[in-house]
Design an enzyme around this catalytic site. Structure first.
Site, PDB file in Angstrom:
ATOM      1  N   PHE A 110       0.816  -1.222   0.000  1.00  0.00           N
ATOM      2  CA  PHE A 110       0.000   0.000   0.000  1.00  0.00           C
ATOM      3  C   PHE A 110       0.848   1.270   0.000  1.00  0.00           C
ATOM      4  O   PHE A 110       0.342   2.352  -0.308  1.00  0.00           O
ATOM      5  CB  PHE A 110      -0.975  -0.008   1.182  1.00  0.00           C
ATOM      6  CG  PHE A 110      -0.401   0.514   2.475  1.00  0.00           C
ATOM      7  CD1 PHE A 110       0.290  -0.320   3.338  1.00  0.00           C
ATOM      8  CD2 PHE A 110      -0.562   1.845   2.826  1.00  0.00           C
ATOM      9  CE1 PHE A 110       0.820   0.169   4.523  1.00  0.00           C
ATOM     10  CE2 PHE A 110      -0.044   2.343   4.008  1.00  0.00           C
ATOM     11  CZ  PHE A 110       0.655   1.502   4.859  1.00  0.00           C
ATOM     12  N   LYS A 111       2.129   1.162   0.308  1.00  0.00           N
ATOM     13  CA  LYS A 111       2.994   2.336   0.347  1.00  0.00           C
ATOM     14  C   LYS A 111       3.009   3.080  -0.997  1.00  0.00           C
ATOM     15  O   LYS A 111       3.219   4.288  -1.043  1.00  0.00           O
ATOM     16  CB  LYS A 111       4.426   1.949   0.715  1.00  0.00           C
ATOM     17  CG  LYS A 111       4.589   1.149   2.001  1.00  0.00           C
ATOM     18  CD  LYS A 111       4.172   1.922   3.223  1.00  0.00           C
ATOM     19  CE  LYS A 111       4.691   1.358   4.538  1.00  0.00           C
ATOM     20  NZ  LYS A 111       4.175   0.048   4.943  1.00  0.00           N
ATOM     21  N   ASP A 112       2.800   2.331  -2.101  1.00  0.00           N
ATOM     22  CA  ASP A 112       2.807   2.968  -3.419  1.00  0.00           C
ATOM     23  C   ASP A 112       1.700   4.016  -3.567  1.00  0.00           C
ATOM     24  O   ASP A 112       1.851   4.975  -4.316  1.00  0.00           O
ATOM     25  CB  ASP A 112       2.595   1.914  -4.516  1.00  0.00           C
ATOM     26  CG  ASP A 112       3.807   1.002  -4.703  1.00  0.00           C
ATOM     27  OD1 ASP A 112       4.950   1.484  -4.581  1.00  0.00           O
ATOM     28  OD2 ASP A 112       3.600  -0.194  -4.998  1.00  0.00           O
ATOM     29  N   LEU A 115       3.242   7.042  -2.055  1.00  0.00           N
ATOM     30  CA  LEU A 115       4.580   7.431  -2.535  1.00  0.00           C
ATOM     31  C   LEU A 115       4.633   7.717  -4.033  1.00  0.00           C
ATOM     32  O   LEU A 115       5.413   8.566  -4.464  1.00  0.00           O
ATOM     33  CB  LEU A 115       5.617   6.385  -2.119  1.00  0.00           C
ATOM     34  CG  LEU A 115       6.022   6.566  -0.652  1.00  0.00           C
ATOM     35  CD1 LEU A 115       6.785   5.358  -0.135  1.00  0.00           C
ATOM     36  CD2 LEU A 115       6.862   7.829  -0.458  1.00  0.00           C
TER      37      LEU A 115
END
Ligand SMILES: *Cc1c(COP(=O)(O)O)cnc(C)c1O
Length: 461
Positions: A110-112, A115
């Site tokens: 989920f960091k994408d 980011l």
């Protein structure tokens, strides 16, 4: 929109300034001076809208005049075009609950979602300032690759990523260490994620060094991350058209705090459930009122092997009536003793909004197995922690229960294999990964060694 520090002793900043900074100079985290408000009608109108359109509506309120509408729209469109599904964060049925799939970006966690956008806005802000930055990332596994994916090859930016040596999955490590762009610097740190995070915090605390090297942070202490992450609480709720319980696999408390942010902006949420693995400082804190750090244990869900959850300070700030001096005192005590007694009024406020539960490795494996047996779906160990906690904590929910699926199972093939006897198919994002050559440096857990590394490796401004 201006941003203030949770410790109340730093000047306020614009969105653009907060985006390229680290923590506030007083050691606190930036928060919007007040929460943007959405009316019920505005929220209902999100139903049926494209993900990017909801993201624009939400983020525009946070960005203020740091970026024009056109700039923001362009970057949102480009960021989410890198995802492998058009709806970016699809909501799927799992038994009587729902799973919100947040892992369709280039690095499969989920960091994408935050980011991919943050990297583009960051480049714009640096260009406006004619400036450069060294981005310091302490990663428990997924932030590192997501930061590298968004910043690799960018002019005027170096990325230094510290991962705890031997404590991330092979796929997670390879996603970082096989990227050979000259502006990417990987460090395997001899110690845990908490040590890596502390080391980066200590680096920022040396303000002369931080300024000379233009240090910036894109961990979830960066408010832009939270702003981008509250969007999927809106899109999921709009699809369900009811107040939901969200169960969130939690490490640094950024993702679940984005749920609090959405609710403070007007979204009705029944409850936010903090799901932790054996590193259960947060669920213990909510139960006992004492936030006490121990040693982080390695588990099957490494992105959550965290004892000191940075963003808890943001929730505490809200629960304490935004009293910066109270937070300063509490965090100073915590830095000294590793222990923080949450005052009764703040604890009551936190318990109203949050519930918590934990699942250890055995429960994680059993849950991966039972989900696969019942529905044929392979889930990753972080998502499994949330499913296990949902079964225990959210069974009396009135509205729908939404489990945040934070990583693709292919990032954790060993755990998936152990639980189900299946190897998750390798998605196109990972093709060829296992054959590529790795490059990283091993650095001891020592501030002076890290400073030397940065000074030698990265060209000054
Ligand atoms: C980062 C991460 C988490 C924890 O999110 P926080 O915002 O740090 O609480 C959970 N699951 C996965 C897969 C992650 O990468």
């Amino acid at each position: 929109m201006r941003y203030v520090s949770t410790r109340g002793a730093s000047p306020s900043r614009s969105f653009g300034e907060v985006l390229v900074a680290g923590p506030a100079p007083d050691g606190g985290l930036y928060m919007p001076e007040s929460w943007p408000q959405f009316s019920r009608v505005e929220i209902e109108n999100f139903r049926g809208k494209k993900y990017g359109d909801v993201a624009f509506a939400v983020l525009q309120r946070f960005v203020g005049d740091s970026f024009s509408n056109d700039e923001l729209k362009t970057d949102i469109a480009a960021a989410y075009a890198t995802f492998d599904v058009p709806d970016v964060a699809p909501l799927r049925k799992l038994g009587s609950s729902y799973v919100l799939e947040l892992f369709h970006g280039p690095t499969l966690a989920f960091k994408d979602i935050a980011l991919q956008l943050l990297g583009r806005l960051f480049a714009r802000e640096l260009k406006k300032r004619g400036s450069r930055a060294t981005i310091m990332v302490a990663t428990s596994g997924d932030t590192g690759s997501a930061a590298i994916a968004t910043f690799r090859g960018q002019a005027n930016v170096d990325v230094v990523v510290l991962h705890p040596k031997g404590r991330v999955s092979d796929v997670q490590r390879l996603q970082m260490t096989t990227v050979r762009d000259a502006n990417v610097h990987n460090i395997a740190l001899e110690d845990s994620f908490d040590d890596a995070q502390n080391l980066v915090k200590a680096l920022f605390a040396d303000q002369a060094f931080a300024q000379a090297h233009h240090l910036a942070a894109v961990n979830s202490i960066n408010f832009a991350r939270i702003a981008a992450q509250c969007v999927y609480y809106f899109t999921a709720s709009a699809q369900l058209n009811r107040a939901a319980t969200f169960v969130v696999p939690t490490g640094n408390f950024g993702d679940v705090f984005a749920g609090e942010a959405a609710s403070r902006m007007g979204l009705s949420i029944e409850r936010l459930v903090i799901a932790t693995n054996a590193n259960d400082i947060l669920s213990r804190a909510l139960e006992s009122g004492t936030y006490a750090a121990g040693r982080a244990q390695a588990t099957l869900s490494p992105a959550m092997d965290i004892q000191v959850a940075s963003n808890f300070e943001r929730a505490l700030f809200e629960a304490s009536g935004r009293d910066g001096s109270r937070i300063t005192e509490a965090m100073r005590g915590f830095a000294k003793s590793g222990k923080l007694d949450i005052r009764p009024d703040a604890l009551a406020a936190l318990r109203k909004r949050y519930a918590a539960g934990r699942a250890d490795d055995n429960e994680t494996l059993a849950t991966m197995r039972s989900v696969h047996a019942e529905s044929g779906i392979l889930i990753d160990p972080h998502t499994a922690v949330a499913v296990a906690v949902a079964r225990k904590v959210a069974k009396n929910a009135i509205g729908p229960v939404v489990i945040l699926a934070t990583a693709h199972p292919a990032k954790f093939p060993e755990a998936v294999m152990r639980a189900t006897g299946r190897t998750p198919p390798l998605p196109p994002q990972l093709t060829g990964l296992l054959e590529r050559e790795e490059q990283y440096d091993i650095v001891p857990n020592d501030l002076r060694a890290l400073k030397t590394y940065i000074t030698e490796r990265i060209r000054p401004a």
